[in-house]
Enzyme design. Sequence first.
Site, mmCIF file in Angstrom:
data_model
loop_
_atom_site.group_PDB
_atom_site.id
_atom_site.type_symbol
_atom_site.label_atom_id
_atom_site.label_comp_id
_atom_site.label_asym_id
_atom_site.label_seq_id
_atom_site.Cartn_x
_atom_site.Cartn_y
_atom_site.Cartn_z
ATOM 1 N N GLN A 1 0.854 -1.219 0.123
ATOM 2 C CA GLN A 1 -0.004 0.042 0.110
ATOM 3 C C GLN A 1 0.832 1.265 0.015
ATOM 4 O O GLN A 1 0.493 2.230 -0.569
ATOM 5 C CB GLN A 1 -0.745 0.147 1.215
ATOM 6 C CG GLN A 1 -1.552 1.143 1.340
ATOM 7 C CD GLN A 1 -2.787 1.300 0.370
ATOM 8 O OE1 GLN A 1 -3.106 0.390 -0.722
ATOM 9 N NE2 GLN A 1 -3.138 2.791 0.103
ATOM 10 N N GLU A 2 1.887 1.350 0.712
ATOM 11 C CA GLU A 2 2.724 2.482 0.925
ATOM 12 C C GLU A 2 3.569 2.835 -0.467
ATOM 13 O O GLU A 2 3.653 4.044 -0.775
ATOM 14 C CB GLU A 2 3.781 2.227 1.810
ATOM 15 C CG GLU A 2 3.225 2.284 3.270
ATOM 16 C CD GLU A 2 2.818 3.719 3.852
ATOM 17 O OE1 GLU A 2 3.148 4.568 3.206
ATOM 18 O OE2 GLU A 2 2.195 3.887 4.938
#
Length: 745
Positions: free
Chosen positions: A604-605
């Site tokens: 996600q990051e």
Amino acid sequence: MRYFKQASISLLMLTALSFSALGSHAHKAERKPNLSHEQAEWSKAQHADELKHLAQRATFLQLENLLKSAVKNNNVSDNAELYLKLIDSLKDYPLKTDAMSTYLEARIKSVNQDTPAEDINALKQEIEQLIQQYPAHFLRSRWEQNLFTLLINANDTEGLVHYAQRITPNTLEMQIAVLNAELQQESTNNTTDKKQASNANTNVISRYEQLWLANSKLPNDAQLWATWYARGGRTAAKIYQKAEMLFAKNDENGLALLATELHRMTGENEDEKIAAQLQLLQTLIKTPASLAEFAARLPLTENNTALLKFAVVQSFPRYLRTLPENMKDPGFAPYAQWAKDWQLTDTEMLEWEIAFLNRFFDNESPSFQQWRDAEIIKLKADSLTERRLRMAIWQKTDLMPWLNALSDEGHQKQEWRYWFAKTIAKSDSQKTTEIWTALSHERGFYPMLAAAKLDPQTRGNRYHFGQPQLLVAPSITDETWADEFPKLKPALEEIAELRQLDRLGAAKQRWRFLLENLPTDQKKEKQIALSQYANQQNWFDLGVDGSIIAKAFDHIQLRLPMAYSHYYDIALKPRRLTLSKRKPQVSQNATSISKTFAMAISRQESAWNPQAQSSANARGLMQLLPSTAKATASHAKLPYTDEADLFKPLNNILLGTAYLAELNAKYPNNRILIASAYNAGEHRVEKWLARANGKLEMDEFVASIPFYETRGYVQNVLTYDFYYQRLQNKEDPQTFSNEEYDRLY
């Protein structure tokens, strides 16, 4: 120099290995001479190729440094023979074309208007030959723009005009240079057709005007500006048009520069008026709070231009941000009067009202809240209705009035279908089951939550994220693509070499160029096959990027690759710490963080880009701030030197998982709170928990997270975690833990 040293060390190691392998094979030759001889020859050839490649890499890097120094000292031509010999030694090296390109660019930088014409023509021919030799290469557009730079440096106006008829220059400097060249050429032509000359000049000036209108500042445009102005091109209407563009961009410096151009105008009655209006715009940008005085003092009249109305309309949201959100009894009436005075359209009035409601949405004034709710029902703007729904969720009040106020499009969102079903659960359990069942066959957080609601015993651990089986993509090296792979191999080898040199940004540019410029026949299938190849090469960020370009949403394994899997195993394994005068202790820094959760956070990051860097300076796979990394390293007794460490995958993963462990100690086994804190900060999570006051169920807490980014972040991370559990064949995958699902927030 670092790469040269690494290459030299590798050369020595591989040479030693080569002798060792040859000696070993020679010993075995007594027993199996034929097989041993073939193995030795193969091994020798492999080592020779690798040694050659390493030597060429070192040569390539040295050539770059030599050319950089030569440009700085303005002596590129003095050693041209040396550079060409170095380039010739790079035969079969993936970046030989880059080396040639770098050499030609160095030569271009040394060209000026005193350079002999024959040298300029020779260089031009070399660039054109490169374009002809590699017509589909990633660097082609760069070479084409290099020709513009060459002609500009040589002050070759005729060449510029001729070349611009085939290729469009892509920088402002080049575009202005071409226009100057065309203007100069037309003024020196001894043509008897004055009408034709006038039309040509008009075309040049018209194109210049478009550039002037679209940019705050243009390079080297003095002659063009003077010609344009002399022909009456600079009208008040065009000044206002440009001023609107600059004001909309909040470009105070651009407006100041525009104001200085007024000094070039003489004998125009509106100069003073225009200057005053430009000054008003600069003031509104610098001090948005001044809108109150401005709007009340200068209502729209015949003497005021549309520019001032535009400024009032555009400034209103900026002005609202200067007012405290919790001001006493905020009312829209004064601004409605402004809107009337300035003759706002219905659409403009609606935008003002939405901006006002958003600014004071959470204001606790009872009269405002009553007015707000009535306006939301009347306006039927989904952005406001959804915000009101979230408020109703955390206040645990009736959702149905707000669900009914959604548009048809809003009703179809997974989130609101879920909440509609939950809202009617007591009155129509059958309809609720139907909605949740249909939702559970889709992909995402709310479908996973619907599956958990339908099967509370296992919390929906049989959820298959919207598809019955995993789709496995064949690599571009598969027999299916036997005819295609050789065509794509040179570009893939360039990408591989750039990544070896840690030039991940350049590699990604070529990757996207490759995928986006594939032939239309089976284009998506080839993109997917290339993405699979990327994952096989451990180019995980490119594999994810390729799956997005290909819109391969059903290929979960491409979207969620097993990136750096062994590093997570190392980072999450309990470590024994030996402390002075004490027995070894087992570090608990990461024992409760699952591998799949840590990987979900990373995906996600950064989408697996090890060199990702945010505007807030968060870095690397797990997007750590240097301050967080330094503090975590100290707490967990992990190595950390400086910010550059965060771009190293293992370092980043060690620190990122250690920080997750710290958050887990505060919020045990609760990924919702851990992920929220990781994204928005612990202080905000504590604030949200205090607001919830132990009254919200899990789904209610997630839906009412105030930050759009954090809300989506949490939902994605939990979904990715479950996907990774399934992809890693976890025996009993978990959608939600007891600590997440059963507690009140």
